[in-house]
Motif scaffolding. Structure first.
Motif, PDB file in Angstrom:
ATOM      1  N   UNK A  13      -6.558  36.137 -13.605  1.00 58.66           N
ATOM      2  CA  UNK A  13      -5.530  36.340 -12.589  1.00 58.66           C
ATOM      3  C   UNK A  13      -5.952  35.459 -11.258  1.00 58.66           C
ATOM      4  N   UNK A  14      -5.010  34.798 -10.692  1.00 53.54           N
ATOM      5  CA  UNK A  14      -5.623  34.334  -9.590  1.00 53.54           C
ATOM      6  C   UNK A  14      -4.819  34.988  -8.418  1.00 53.54           C
ATOM      7  N   UNK A  15      -5.632  34.812  -7.278  1.00 53.26           N
ATOM      8  CA  UNK A  15      -5.323  35.791  -5.955  1.00 53.26           C
ATOM      9  C   UNK A  15      -5.266  34.668  -4.793  1.00 53.26           C
ATOM     10  N   UNK A  16      -4.196  34.728  -3.956  1.00 47.61           N
ATOM     11  CA  UNK A  16      -4.535  34.282  -2.795  1.00 47.61           C
ATOM     12  C   UNK A  16      -4.157  35.112  -1.861  1.00 47.61           C
ATOM     13  N   UNK A  17      -5.114  35.292  -0.803  1.00 46.76           N
ATOM     14  CA  UNK A  17      -5.015  36.203   0.271  1.00 46.76           C
ATOM     15  C   UNK A  17      -4.946  35.579   1.551  1.00 46.76           C
ATOM     16  N   UNK A  18      -4.472  36.242   2.451  1.00 46.88           N
ATOM     17  CA  UNK A  18      -4.203  35.648   3.682  1.00 46.88           C
ATOM     18  C   UNK A  18      -4.472  36.636   4.911  1.00 46.88           C
ATOM     19  N   UNK A  19      -4.997  36.128   6.184  1.00 42.68           N
ATOM     20  CA  UNK A  19      -5.433  36.915   7.322  1.00 42.68           C
ATOM     21  C   UNK A  19      -5.198  36.174   8.406  1.00 42.68           C
ATOM     22  N   UNK A  20      -5.017  36.749   9.661  1.00 40.97           N
ATOM     23  CA  UNK A  20      -5.358  36.175  10.819  1.00 40.97           C
ATOM     24  C   UNK A  20      -6.681  35.913  10.958  1.00 40.97           C
ATOM     25  N   UNK A  21      -7.485  36.660  10.800  1.00 39.06           N
ATOM     26  CA  UNK A  21      -8.924  36.500  10.820  1.00 39.06           C
ATOM     27  C   UNK A  21      -9.468  36.554   9.695  1.00 39.06           C
ATOM     28  N   UNK A  22     -10.872  36.003   9.459  1.00 40.25           N
ATOM     29  CA  UNK A  22     -11.745  35.908   8.265  1.00 40.25           C
ATOM     30  C   UNK A  22     -11.542  37.447   7.818  1.00 40.25           C
ATOM     31  N   UNK A  25      -8.570  38.332   5.860  1.00 39.14           N
ATOM     32  CA  UNK A  25      -8.361  37.741   4.618  1.00 39.14           C
ATOM     33  C   UNK A  25      -9.440  38.191   3.345  1.00 39.14           C
ATOM     34  N   UNK A  26     -10.514  38.495   4.081  1.00 36.97           N
ATOM     35  CA  UNK A  26     -11.457  39.278   2.863  1.00 36.97           C
ATOM     36  C   UNK A  26     -11.027  40.641   2.606  1.00 36.97           C
ATOM     37  N   UNK A  27     -10.312  41.293   3.472  1.00 32.48           N
ATOM     38  CA  UNK A  27      -9.954  42.745   3.079  1.00 32.48           C
ATOM     39  C   UNK A  27      -8.883  42.454   1.985  1.00 32.48           C
ATOM     40  N   UNK A  28      -7.770  41.514   2.400  1.00 32.03           N
ATOM     41  CA  UNK A  28      -6.820  41.352   1.831  1.00 32.03           C
ATOM     42  C   UNK A  28      -6.986  40.803   0.512  1.00 32.03           C
ATOM     43  N   UNK A 125      -9.930  28.611   3.545  1.00 33.52           N
ATOM     44  CA  UNK A 125      -9.594  27.431   4.323  1.00 33.52           C
ATOM     45  C   UNK A 125      -8.774  28.253   5.599  1.00 33.52           C
ATOM     46  N   UNK A 126      -8.875  27.462   6.603  1.00 33.66           N
ATOM     47  CA  UNK A 126      -8.289  27.859   7.977  1.00 33.66           C
ATOM     48  C   UNK A 126      -7.225  26.993   8.141  1.00 33.66           C
ATOM     49  N   UNK A 127      -6.071  27.278   8.051  1.00 37.20           N
ATOM     50  CA  UNK A 127      -4.999  26.266   8.553  1.00 37.20           C
ATOM     51  C   UNK A 127      -4.242  26.874   9.710  1.00 37.20           C
ATOM     52  N   UNK A 128      -4.460  26.108  10.566  1.00 39.32           N
ATOM     53  CA  UNK A 128      -3.566  26.593  11.743  1.00 39.32           C
ATOM     54  C   UNK A 128      -4.281  27.961  12.400  1.00 39.32           C
ATOM     55  N   UNK A 129      -3.544  28.837  12.611  1.00 45.75           N
ATOM     56  CA  UNK A 129      -3.992  30.241  12.882  1.00 45.75           C
ATOM     57  C   UNK A 129      -4.440  31.296  11.607  1.00 45.75           C
ATOM     58  N   UNK A 130      -4.323  30.852  10.257  1.00 46.11           N
ATOM     59  CA  UNK A 130      -4.313  31.559   9.318  1.00 46.11           C
ATOM     60  C   UNK A 130      -5.421  31.324   8.283  1.00 46.11           C
TER      61      UNK A 130
END
Length: 139
Positions: A13-22, A25-28, A125-130
Motif C-alpha cells: 500500500x502506498x501512502x501520500x501524506x500532506x502537511x503545512x509543516x514537516x 506531514x509526519x503525523x498524517x 518534498x516541500x512544494x510551495x508551502x506544502x
C-alpha cells in the motif's frame, strides 16, 4: 487540505501524506498507516506513548517513526489516532507523543495488517508551502 491518500501499488500500500509543516506531514503519514489497520475515527486517545528518535537524514527519521509506531501495535496492539511531534532537522531528532488505545475487537474494525515500513518510492518534498511525503508499507 486532505491529510493523506492511498495510491495503488502491486502488492503493498502506498501512502501520500500532506502537511503545512514537516511535523503535520509526519503525523498524517502515521495516521495513514493506522487507517490501513482500522478506522482511526473510532480510536480514542486513552493512552499515550512517548517517542524519541534520532537519525542521519529525514527519510531514515520517517522510516524509524513509522517502525516505532508499528512496534507498539505489534507488541501491545496499540492503535493511534493523534500525534503531537516536534522535529529538529538540524540534529535529525523527532520527539513526540502518540495517543490511542489498545485494539478492542468489539469496537475496532480489523482491516489489513501492516507488516513493515519500507524505503520503496519514499520521498519527502516541500512544494510551495506544502510538505508531501510518499512511501510504501508492506502488508
Amino acid at each position: 487540505m486532505k491529510a493523506f491518500e492511498f495510491f495503488d501499488h502491486t502488492a503493498d500500500v502506498g501512502i501520500r501524506a500532506y502537511g503545512k509543516t514537516l511535523e503535520e506531514a509526519f503525523s498524517n503519514a502515521a495516521l495513514g498507516v493506522f487507517e490501513i489497520i482500522t478506522d482511526t475515527s473510532k480510536v480514542e486517545q486513552k493512552e499515550q506513548r512517548e517517542i524519541y528518535i534520532n537519525s542521519y537524514d529525514l527519510e531514515n527519521l520517517l522510516y524509524k517513526w513509522i517502525e516505532e509506531l508499528l512496534y507498539y501495535y505489534d507488541t501491545e496492539l496499540m492503535l493511534f489516532s493523534r500525534f503531537d511531534i516536534m522535529i529538529d532537522t538540524d540534529n535529525m531528532i523527532l520527539e513526540g507523543i502518540a495517543w490511542g488505545e489498545r485494539f478492542d475487537e468489539k469496537k475496532h474494525e480489523r482491516r489489513t495488517v501492516v507488516k513493515a515500513m519500507t524505503y520503496h518510492q519514499m520521498s519527502i518534498e516541500k512544494i510551495d508551502d506544502m510538505y508531501i511525503i510518499t512511501f510504501v508499507v508492506d502488508i
